[in-house]
Design an enzyme around this catalytic site. Sequence first.
Site, PDB file in Angstrom:
ATOM      1  N   LYS A 152       0.897  -0.965   0.037  1.00 11.80           N
ATOM      2  CA  LYS A 152       0.063  -0.041  -0.118  1.00 11.80           C
ATOM      3  C   LYS A 152       0.910   1.479   0.108  1.00 11.80           C
ATOM      4  O   LYS A 152       0.711   2.256  -0.712  1.00 11.80           O
ATOM      5  CB  LYS A 152      -0.923   0.211   1.305  1.00 11.80           C
ATOM      6  CG  LYS A 152      -1.553   1.378   1.366  1.00 11.80           C
ATOM      7  CD  LYS A 152      -2.561   1.219   2.619  1.00 11.80           C
ATOM      8  CE  LYS A 152      -2.105   1.563   3.813  1.00 11.80           C
ATOM      9  NZ  LYS A 152      -1.618   2.951   4.208  1.00 11.80           N
ATOM     10  N   ASN A 153       1.839   1.227   0.789  1.00 11.79           N
ATOM     11  CA  ASN A 153       2.704   2.673   1.121  1.00 11.79           C
ATOM     12  C   ASN A 153       3.587   2.974  -0.098  1.00 11.79           C
ATOM     13  O   ASN A 153       4.434   3.682   0.014  1.00 11.79           O
ATOM     14  CB  ASN A 153       3.317   2.467   2.411  1.00 11.79           C
ATOM     15  CG  ASN A 153       2.272   2.674   3.543  1.00 11.79           C
ATOM     16  OD1 ASN A 153       1.145   3.103   3.069  1.00 11.79           O
ATOM     17  ND2 ASN A 153       2.438   2.339   4.789  1.00 11.79           N
ATOM     18  N   CYS A 204      -4.973   7.883   9.500  1.00 10.31           N
ATOM     19  CA  CYS A 204      -5.302   6.989  10.680  1.00 10.31           C
ATOM     20  C   CYS A 204      -5.245   8.149  11.733  1.00 10.31           C
ATOM     21  O   CYS A 204      -4.905   9.042  11.949  1.00 10.31           O
ATOM     22  CB  CYS A 204      -3.969   6.158  10.947  1.00 10.31           C
ATOM     23  SG  CYS A 204      -3.936   4.969   9.946  1.00 10.31           S
ATOM     24  N   ARG A 226      -0.496  13.831  13.186  1.00 14.61           N
ATOM     25  CA  ARG A 226      -0.158  13.909  11.785  1.00 14.61           C
ATOM     26  C   ARG A 226       0.217  15.311  11.180  1.00 14.61           C
ATOM     27  O   ARG A 226      -0.570  15.665  10.154  1.00 14.61           O
ATOM     28  CB  ARG A 226      -1.225  13.186  10.747  1.00 14.61           C
ATOM     29  CG  ARG A 226      -1.579  11.687  11.345  1.00 14.61           C
ATOM     30  CD  ARG A 226      -0.728  10.664  11.745  1.00 14.61           C
ATOM     31  NE  ARG A 226      -0.115  10.324  10.447  1.00 14.61           N
ATOM     32  CZ  ARG A 226      -0.280   9.265   9.768  1.00 14.61           C
ATOM     33  NH1 ARG A 226      -1.224   8.716   9.940  1.00 14.61           N
ATOM     34  NH2 ARG A 226       0.346   8.930   8.476  1.00 14.61           N
ATOM     35  N   ASP A 229       4.277   0.384  12.160  1.00 13.97           N
ATOM     36  CA  ASP A 229       3.114  -0.224  11.563  1.00 13.97           C
ATOM     37  C   ASP A 229       3.164  -1.539  12.134  1.00 13.97           C
ATOM     38  O   ASP A 229       2.194  -2.221  11.777  1.00 13.97           O
ATOM     39  CB  ASP A 229       3.100  -0.101  10.133  1.00 13.97           C
ATOM     40  CG  ASP A 229       3.027   1.357   9.559  1.00 13.97           C
ATOM     41  OD1 ASP A 229       3.433   1.570   8.480  1.00 13.97           O
ATOM     42  OD2 ASP A 229       2.844   2.354  10.346  1.00 13.97           O
ATOM     43  N   ARG A 263      -8.655  -0.641   4.861  1.00 13.23           N
ATOM     44  CA  ARG A 263      -7.958   0.361   4.226  1.00 13.23           C
ATOM     45  C   ARG A 263      -6.486  -0.206   3.844  1.00 13.23           C
ATOM     46  O   ARG A 263      -5.779   0.130   2.838  1.00 13.23           O
ATOM     47  CB  ARG A 263      -7.565   1.606   5.175  1.00 13.23           C
ATOM     48  CG  ARG A 263      -8.715   2.535   5.280  1.00 13.23           C
ATOM     49  CD  ARG A 263      -8.435   3.391   6.335  1.00 13.23           C
ATOM     50  NE  ARG A 263      -7.292   4.289   5.687  1.00 13.23           N
ATOM     51  CZ  ARG A 263      -6.346   4.814   6.428  1.00 13.23           C
ATOM     52  NH1 ARG A 263      -6.268   4.861   7.734  1.00 13.23           N
ATOM     53  NH2 ARG A 263      -5.060   5.497   5.893  1.00 13.23           N
TER      54      ARG A 263
HETATM   55  C1  EPZ Z   1       4.121   6.995   6.310  1.00  6.35           C
HETATM   56  O1  EPZ Z   1       3.313   7.920   7.116  1.00  6.35           O
HETATM   57  C2  EPZ Z   1       3.166   5.810   6.193  1.00  6.35           C
HETATM   58  N1  EPZ Z   1       1.976   5.896   5.569  1.00  6.35           N
HETATM   59  C3  EPZ Z   1       2.867   5.377   7.589  1.00  6.35           C
HETATM   60  O2  EPZ Z   1       1.949   4.125   7.654  1.00  6.35           O
HETATM   61  C4  EPZ Z   1       3.846   5.019   8.524  1.00  6.35           C
HETATM   62  O3  EPZ Z   1       3.482   4.645   9.638  1.00  6.35           O
HETATM   63  C5  EPZ Z   1       4.901   6.227   8.560  1.00  6.35           C
HETATM   64  O4  EPZ Z   1       5.304   6.445   7.181  1.00  6.35           O
HETATM   65  C6  EPZ Z   1       6.218   5.911   9.323  1.00  6.35           C
HETATM   66  O5  EPZ Z   1       6.909   4.813   8.695  1.00  6.35           O
HETATM   67  C7  EPZ Z   1       2.133   5.999   4.169  1.00  6.35           C
HETATM   68  O6  EPZ Z   1       3.369   5.821   3.606  1.00  6.35           O
HETATM   69  C8  EPZ Z   1       1.005   6.316   3.341  1.00  6.35           C
HETATM   70  P1  EPZ Z   1       6.183  10.117   8.322  1.00  6.35           P
HETATM   71  P2  EPZ Z   1       3.997   9.559   6.990  1.00  6.35           P
HETATM   72  O7  EPZ Z   1       6.089  11.523   7.842  1.00  6.35           O
HETATM   73  O8  EPZ Z   1       4.586   9.750   5.624  1.00  6.35           O
HETATM   74  C9  EPZ Z   1       6.204  13.276  12.103  1.00  6.35           C
HETATM   75  C10 EPZ Z   1       0.084   2.747   7.650  1.00  6.35           C
HETATM   76  O9  EPZ Z   1      -0.492   1.975   8.769  1.00  6.35           O
HETATM   77  N2  EPZ Z   1       6.191  14.229  10.985  1.00  6.35           N
HETATM   78  O10 EPZ Z   1       7.681   9.629   8.389  1.00  6.35           O
HETATM   79  O11 EPZ Z   1       2.784  10.168   7.522  1.00  6.35           O
HETATM   80  C11 EPZ Z   1       5.113  12.527  12.281  1.00  6.35           C
HETATM   81  O12 EPZ Z   1       4.132  13.224  13.388  1.00  6.35           O
HETATM   82  C12 EPZ Z   1       0.497   4.072   7.814  1.00  6.35           C
HETATM   83  O13 EPZ Z   1       0.356   2.166   6.677  1.00  6.35           O
HETATM   84  C13 EPZ Z   1       6.112  15.681  11.403  1.00  6.35           C
HETATM   85  O14 EPZ Z   1       6.120  16.020  12.627  1.00  6.35           O
HETATM   86  O15 EPZ Z   1       5.074   9.254   8.371  1.00  6.35           O
HETATM   87  C14 EPZ Z   1       5.605  11.280  12.922  1.00  6.35           C
HETATM   88  O16 EPZ Z   1       5.644  11.581  14.161  1.00  6.35           O
HETATM   89  C15 EPZ Z   1       0.318   4.788   9.175  1.00  6.35           C
HETATM   90  N3  EPZ Z   1       5.956  16.631  10.224  1.00  6.35           N
HETATM   91  C16 EPZ Z   1       6.946  11.073  12.181  1.00  6.35           C
HETATM   92  O17 EPZ Z   1       7.244  12.428  11.483  1.00  6.35           O
HETATM   93  C17 EPZ Z   1       5.603  16.305   9.224  1.00  6.35           C
HETATM   94  O18 EPZ Z   1       5.354  17.230   8.232  1.00  6.35           O
HETATM   95  C18 EPZ Z   1       6.764   9.885  10.964  1.00  6.35           C
HETATM   96  O19 EPZ Z   1       5.963  10.479   9.966  1.00  6.35           O
HETATM   97  C19 EPZ Z   1       5.517  14.945   8.802  1.00  6.35           C
HETATM   98  C20 EPZ Z   1       5.732  13.864   9.754  1.00  6.35           C
END
Ligand code: EPZ
Length: 418
Positions: A22-23, A117, A122, A306, A398
Site C-alpha cells: 500500500k505505502n 489514521c 499527523r 506499523d 484500508r
Molecule cells: C508513512 O506515513 C506511512 N504512510 C505510515 O503508515 C508509517 O507509519 C509512517 O510513514 C512511518 O513509517 C504512508 O506511507 C501512506 P512520517 P507518514 O512523515 O509519511 C512526524 C500505515 O499504517 N512528522 O514518516 O505520514 C509525524 O508526526 C501508515 O500504513 C512531522 O512532525 O509518516 C511522525 O511522528 C500509518 N511533520 C513522524 O514524523 C511532518 O510534516 C513520522 O511521520 C511530517 C511528519
Amino acid sequence: MAKYIIRGGKTLNGAIKVDGSKNATLPILAASILCNDEVTLTNVPRFRDVFNMLKILNALNVETVFIDEHTLKINAKNAKFQAIKSDLSRHIRSSIFMLGSILSRFKEASIAYPGGCDIGTRPINLHIKGLRELGVDILEKHGQIKCNAEKLHAGTVVLDFPSVGTTENLILASVLTEGTTTIINAAKEPEIEDLINFLNSVGANISGGGTSVIKIDGVSELGGATYKIMPDRIIAGTFLIATAITGGRVELHDVNSEHLSSLISKLRQNSCHIVCLDDIIYISSQGRLKANSQIETQVYPGFPTDLQSQMLVLACVSNGNSVITENLFEMRFKTVPELTKMGAKIVVKGKSAIVEGVNKLYGSDVYATDLRGGVGLVLAGLKAEGYTTVHDIEHIERGYFELEKTLTILGADIKKVE
Ligand code: EPZ
C-alpha cells in the site's frame, strides 16, 4: 458497519502470497501523473486507500483502469488541474504527497488538510518547510493548503526528521525541476526506494534511495513503463506475528525478508523458527512464546511503528513481561482498552506500554479505531478463548484485502458480517 466474528484457538498453517505494498503504491500513483506515456503497474493491491487515491487521480482527469485483478493502466496525458476537495483528501493521508506531483505538473496546487489514521496529529510542517525551501509559495488558510510553484527551483533541503511522506513529496516536486536537488536526512524506508526505482524506470535520474542522502537530477520529461510494486512488508509482518501468536507453520510467498530484519530478529527471540529462502519466509511456532523484554519503534531499518500494535498483542500472550515504546506516533496505543477487555494486562506510561504476559485472552466485543490497531485486535481474536467480534473493520480494509479469506485459507475460524 461490517465486523469480523472470530472463534479463537486455531493454529495457522499453509502458504499465502503477500499483496503489493500500500505505502509504495500510493506515492507511485501520485508520481504517475507526471508521465507523458502510459504506465502499467503490476502487483497493485486492492485496498480501500488505493481506490481512494484513484478517485483523486480521476478527479484530475487521469485515466486509470484495472486490466486484471492486480494490473493497473494509467494515462495522464489529458490530466488537468483542479483543487482536491476535502471529501477526497481527508480520506487518506497520502493525498498530501499529491502536492509534490501536482506542483511539478501544474505549478499550482490546492488541497484540504489530509486525513489519515487516528494515530496522532499527523502534522505536515516538514512538507511545508521543505517545499518552501524549494521556492514554492504556500498559503495555509481555513484548512486549505494553496501553493504556487512558478518559482520552484532545485536546492538542498535538510529534513529535521526523516519523514517518509516529506521525502516522497520533495522527490516528486523536484524530479522535473532543472538542476540537482539534494535531500539530507531523507527517510530510508523501502517504499522510498520503490518510488525512486519507478521514477528511474520512466526516465528520472535519482540516486541514494535507501540512504539518508537522495540526489534528484531534474529531467525535462518522464515517459511510461511497466513496473511491479514491491511486496507489502507490513502485511507480511502481520502474518508472521499472527502465526507466532497462534502457533503453526506458514509460508509467505513473494516477500522481501530484508525488509523485515528487525521483526524477524524479535520473533526468533520469542522462540519462533524462521527460515528465509529467496522470496519466501517460512515460520513455525508452538504458540507459547518467550517475551521480548524491550521493543522500541524506530525509523527504518529499526522496528516499524506499523507492526507495533501487532507485537503488542504478541506481548500480551507471551511468557514474561515486555516494554513496548512507540516513538513515532503519539496515539498508537488505542487498542489497550480493547485488549484489556479480553484479559490483557497492560499499563501505558507516556510513550511506553508495560505488558505482563497472560496465559489466556477471552473473546469479547472490540472496536477498531485505526488500521494497524484494528488488525492487532483480529490477531488477539485468533488467540482468544471463545468468540471475538471486531467492529468497524473498514479501518482494517484500508490496508488489508479480504483479510478474512486469507486467514480462512490458513485455517482460522473467521467470518465477515456486513
Ligand atoms: C508513512 O506515513 C506511512 N504512510 C505510515 O503508515 C508509517 O507509519 C509512517 O510513514 C512511518 O513509517 C504512508 O506511507 C501512506 P512520517 P507518514 O512523515 O509519511 C512526524 C500505515 O499504517 N512528522 O514518516 O505520514 C509525524 O508526526 C501508515 O500504513 C512531522 O512532525 O509518516 C511522525 O511522528 C500509518 N511533520 C513522524 O514524523 C511532518 O510534516 C513520522 O511521520 C511530517 C511528519
